[in-house]
Design a protein around this motif. Structure first.
Motif, mmCIF file in Angstrom:
data_model
loop_
_atom_site.group_PDB
_atom_site.id
_atom_site.type_symbol
_atom_site.label_atom_id
_atom_site.label_comp_id
_atom_site.label_asym_id
_atom_site.label_seq_id
_atom_site.Cartn_x
_atom_site.Cartn_y
_atom_site.Cartn_z
ATOM 1 N N GLU A 6 0.808 -1.226 0.000
ATOM 2 C CA GLU A 6 0.000 0.000 0.000
ATOM 3 C C GLU A 6 0.838 1.271 0.000
ATOM 4 N N GLY A 7 2.091 1.176 0.401
ATOM 5 C CA GLY A 7 2.914 2.371 0.491
ATOM 6 C C GLY A 7 2.707 3.100 1.806
ATOM 7 N N PRO A 8 3.181 4.338 1.891
ATOM 8 C CA PRO A 8 3.138 5.103 3.149
ATOM 9 C C PRO A 8 1.782 5.752 3.389
ATOM 10 N N VAL A 9 0.767 4.942 3.614
ATOM 11 C CA VAL A 9 -0.576 5.487 3.846
ATOM 12 C C VAL A 9 -0.622 6.213 5.188
ATOM 13 N N GLY A 10 -1.493 7.214 5.260
ATOM 14 C CA GLY A 10 -1.506 8.116 6.406
ATOM 15 C C GLY A 10 -1.713 7.445 7.744
ATOM 16 N N ASP A 11 -2.710 6.545 7.837
ATOM 17 C CA ASP A 11 -2.988 5.933 9.132
ATOM 18 C C ASP A 11 -1.850 5.058 9.617
ATOM 19 N N LEU A 12 -1.114 4.469 8.684
ATOM 20 C CA LEU A 12 0.035 3.641 9.063
ATOM 21 C C LEU A 12 1.153 4.502 9.636
ATOM 22 N N ARG B 252 9.472 14.500 11.581
ATOM 23 C CA ARG B 252 8.481 15.093 10.678
ATOM 24 C C ARG B 252 7.055 14.938 11.189
ATOM 25 N N ALA B 253 6.891 14.569 12.446
ATOM 26 C CA ALA B 253 5.551 14.329 12.995
ATOM 27 C C ALA B 253 4.669 15.560 12.912
ATOM 28 N N GLY B 254 5.270 16.737 12.956
ATOM 29 C CA GLY B 254 4.495 17.972 12.914
ATOM 30 C C GLY B 254 3.933 18.300 11.540
ATOM 31 N N ASP B 255 4.528 17.757 10.483
ATOM 32 C CA ASP B 255 4.007 17.973 9.118
ATOM 33 C C ASP B 255 3.922 16.624 8.408
ATOM 34 N N LEU B 256 3.223 15.705 9.042
ATOM 35 C CA LEU B 256 3.205 14.315 8.586
ATOM 36 C C LEU B 256 2.593 14.160 7.200
ATOM 37 N N GLU B 257 1.601 14.966 6.865
ATOM 38 C CA GLU B 257 0.983 14.835 5.547
ATOM 39 C C GLU B 257 1.951 15.244 4.441
ATOM 40 N N ALA B 258 2.710 16.305 4.664
ATOM 41 C CA ALA B 258 3.715 16.709 3.679
ATOM 42 C C ALA B 258 4.778 15.624 3.538
ATOM 43 N N TYR B 259 5.171 15.039 4.666
ATOM 44 C CA TYR B 259 6.169 13.976 4.619
ATOM 45 C C TYR B 259 5.600 12.743 3.910
ATOM 46 N N ARG B 260 4.322 12.463 4.158
ATOM 47 C CA ARG B 260 3.696 11.329 3.481
ATOM 48 C C ARG B 260 3.744 11.495 1.970
ATOM 49 N N GLN B 261 3.534 12.707 1.494
ATOM 50 C CA GLN B 261 3.580 12.962 0.055
ATOM 51 C C GLN B 261 4.987 12.745 -0.500
ATOM 52 N N GLU B 262 5.993 13.161 0.245
ATOM 53 C CA GLU B 262 7.377 12.907 -0.175
ATOM 54 C C GLU B 262 7.648 11.404 -0.254
ATOM 55 N N LEU B 263 7.177 10.692 0.766
ATOM 56 C CA LEU B 263 7.386 9.252 0.792
ATOM 57 C C LEU B 263 6.626 8.560 -0.330
ATOM 58 N N GLN B 264 5.426 9.042 -0.636
ATOM 59 C CA GLN B 264 4.642 8.441 -1.712
ATOM 60 C C GLN B 264 5.357 8.590 -3.051
ATOM 61 N N GLU B 265 5.962 9.741 -3.282
ATOM 62 C CA GLU B 265 6.720 9.944 -4.518
ATOM 63 C C GLU B 265 7.882 8.960 -4.603
#
Length: 229
Positions: free
Chosen positions: A26-32, A68-81
């Motif tokens: 699934e990749g770096p999904v947010g809830d994970l 990166r816990a404070g901007d986890l969604e931005a980090y998730r996008q980097e990881l998804q790429e």
């Protein structure tokens, strides 16, 4: 190893294999990612392991997630790429997550290795939930299979029944499949990943398989009276 400890060990293995199955499929999904930050699962694994690769990989992943816990969604996008570049595409994949790509002479999907994995699943009465949509030898599916075998073995032990078949099945699957190609995959991930998270995941993955193979052999000798596949 007594039955209670054996069940605890099997359940712990199921948890790790399930995590690896999910992250590779699934990749770096947010809830994970949120759960990894909150529960410190990776740090706990690192603290409880003497394998240097496993410990280093887990701490590498946890450190970046914590930072990166404070901007986890931005980090998730980097990881998804990075995940897409490595495993999904479009275009050239830096670390194709299929056994047949690494083991077949032509480096193509759906080779004899894929069919061998499918037959291994079938020998335990299983069929890939993604049959005809995803090759059976995707790393995530192979990890999911190992998780299922751990769960099945634990259920047998809790019922006072013989779990040898499932433990030996895991040992064979490690030797005949995972150990045959995952080291090369992990090397490719480390060389191509742009994020510390995925470089850490590569270390964690190969370190875990080394640890698990050694522990599984010891348990088979102890619990199963030395019977091996």
């Amino acid at each position: 190893m007594d039955q209670e400890l054996l069940v605890e060990w099997l359940q712990g293995r199921e948890l790790v294999y399930s995590f690896l199955a999910r992250i590779y499929q699934e990749g770096p999904v947010g809830d994970l990612l949120v759960a990894l930050v909150r529960e410190q699962f990776l740090e706990e694994l690192a603290n409880n392991s003497q394998n240097e690769e496993l410990a280093a990989g887990c701490r590498q992943m946890q450190a970046k997630l914590t930072a990166r816990a404070g901007d986890l969604e931005a980090y998730r996008q980097e990881l998804q790429e990075d995940y897409n570049r490595l495993f999904v595409g479009p275009g050239h994949l830096e670390a194709p997550p299929w056994e047949s790509v690494y083991r077949s002479k032509e480096h193509l999907l759906f080779g004899e290795e894929t069919l061998a994995v499918r037959e291994f699943y079938r020998s335990f009465g299983l069929e890939s939930k993604k049959k005809n949509r995803e090759p059976d030898d995707h790393l995530g599916l192979e990890m999911e299979f190992m998780a299922w075998l751990s769960q099945a073995a634990a259920a047998k032990v809790q019922a006072g029944e013989d779990a040898t078949e499932f433990l030996q099945g895991q040992q064979r699957f490690l030797k005949e499949h995972l150990e045959q190609w995952v080291p090369a995959l992990c090397s490719d991930i480390q060389g191509a990943a742009r994020t510390e998270f995925f470089r850490g995941l590569a270390l964690f993955t190969w370190g875990w398989l080394q640890v698990d193979a050694a522990e599984l052999e010891a348990v088979l000798e102890d619990f199963c009276g030395g019977e091996k596949s």
